[in-house]
Design an enzyme around this catalytic site. Structure first.
Site, PDB file in Angstrom:
ATOM      1  CB  SER A  40       2.508 -77.532 -17.097  1.00  0.00           C
ATOM      2  OG  SER A  40       1.957 -76.594 -18.000  1.00  0.00           O
ATOM      3  CG  ASP A 337       1.295 -81.366 -24.334  1.00  0.00           C
ATOM      4  OD1 ASP A 337       1.476 -80.186 -24.690  1.00  0.00           O
ATOM      5  OD2 ASP A 337       1.332 -81.718 -23.140  1.00  0.00           O
ATOM      6  CG  HIS A 340       3.133 -78.440 -22.106  1.00  0.00           C
ATOM      7  ND1 HIS A 340       2.023 -79.254 -21.905  1.00  0.00           N
ATOM      8  CD2 HIS A 340       3.134 -77.531 -21.102  1.00  0.00           C
ATOM      9  CE1 HIS A 340       1.386 -78.840 -20.810  1.00  0.00           C
ATOM     10  NE2 HIS A 340       2.037 -77.801 -20.308  1.00  0.00           N
TER      11      HIS A 340
END
Length: 372
Positions: A40, A337, A340
């Site tokens: 991600s 977040d 990340h």
């Protein structure tokens, strides 16, 4: 001074000619394609096309991503990923298109393709908590499909040269193998009882060796591989372990460092054993650690609290979504977040990978790798 029609035509031709040759020079000197693999941290939208619990195509993700007008694209950050920024700086004509996107066909793939998937890892079992994700083995299966498509677009001989000399293969993977596999008590308690950290890391390295060798066999020659960052310092880990702002989870960071030492040996081994290949190691662990430790020096106000999230003192439990609280000063947060980095952090990290010295990127930096 007035211009007659003839003068205007000459001027127009000069401008068009300058623009054309400028573009040719940019294409000649710039990066041809960027093929991006991983999780991600660099996913640009593949998970949008999966039935998965790990998705980022919801607001306010992408709020600062200019190319989409601030709409979510499936990137797990407020703006560009490191892969996006590096591609721009190296002269890549367009962002690498997600492999699962319908427009990942024809000449579009010549700017590169992104295979990364939120929740993906080196080991196939990694990320199963999310139901669906694309692990490294399948990502390389997908690249083998792209490789055949490039043959069709360019012809076999030009395609081989394009992939070997004009393309960079970027791999950012490994964190989920710890966070969403080995360290995940719900699914992996059995594995942890029967497998020591050293044995688990042995498995990771042996799988990764095979995966990188497969890419080499598919004509990849210029590699950049990120090691695992200080995963014990992300807002999620700090929140669930109820740590202070300046504390990190010791076990998670020790596992990352143990793996990183083995990864360093692996890249040296592959540089020795795979003729014509250059494996560049990006020292993400030290880069991010420096940013977290000295965040104020880089213009941030916090390196522990997520800008977008909910739960606990660091907004580190519930991922970013429409009901999340969101900070107003997005460029002052190291973390977007619970997991990340923000685009502001990505810009600083990317700059070091592009132009930094051997503390953070070796044996060459990414500009030098492009020009090999």
């Amino acid at each position: 001074m007035t211009l007659n029609c003839y003068d205007m035509l000459v001027l127009l031709l000069l401008l068009v000619s300058k623009s054309f040759y400028g573009n040719v020079d940019a294409q000649k000197n710039g990066l041809g394609a960027s093929f991006i693999f991983g999780d991600s941290l660099v996913d640009a939208g593949n998970n949008n096309y999966l039935s998965t619990l790990s998705k980022a195509n919801i607001r306010p993700n992408g709020i600062d991503f200019n190319a989409s007008g601030g709409n979510p694209t499936g990137r797990y950050t407020n703006g560009r990923t490191i892969g996006d920024i590096v591609g721009e700086e190296l002269g890549q004509p367009n962002y690498a298109v997600p492999f699962l996107a319908p427009n990942a066909t024809g000449k579009a793939i010549l700017s590169g393709v992104n295979y990364a998937s939120g929740g993906g890892g080196i080991l196939n079992a990694t990320g199963r908590i999310f139901v669906n994700r694309i692990g490294m083995d399948v990502q390389i299966d997908y690249f083998s499909i792209t490789r055949k498509q490039i043959d069709k677009v360019l012809g076999e001989s030009k395609a081989k040269e394009y992939v070997m000399k004009k393309s960079i293969f970027s791999i950012t993977v490994g964190a989920n193998d710890f966070l969403n596999n080995y360290l995940l008590p719900v699914l992996s308690i059995g594995a942890r009882i029967s497998q020591s950290p050293d044995s688990f890391i042995d498995d990771m390295i042996s799988h990764f060796r095979a995966q990188l060798t497969r890419l080499y066999q598919l004509d990849a020659r210029k590699f950049v591989i990120g090691n695992v960052g200080p995963i014990g310092c992300i807002p999620y880990q700090k929140t669930i372990n109820q740590l202070n702002e300046d504390e990190c989870v010791d076990l998670a960071n020790k596992l990352a460092l143990k793996y990183n030492a083995r990864l360093k040996d692996l890249t040296a081994e592959l540089n020795d054993n795979l003729p014509g290949a250059t494996f560049v190691l990006a020292n993400v662990y030290d880069l991010v650690s420096e940013l977290i430790k000295n965040y104020d020096k880089y213009g941030f106000t916090t390196a522990s609290r997520a800008c977008c999230g909910n739960g606990g003192q660091f907004a580190g439990i519930i991922p970013c979504g429409p009901t999340s609280s969101m900070c107003t000063d997005r460029y002052k947060h190291v973390f977007w977040d619970p997991y990340h980095p923000s685009e502001a952090a990505n810009l600083i990290l990317a700059k070091q990978l592009l132009d930094g010295d051997k503390r953070y990127i070796s044996p060459v930096n990414l500009r030098q790798l492009r020009d090999l």
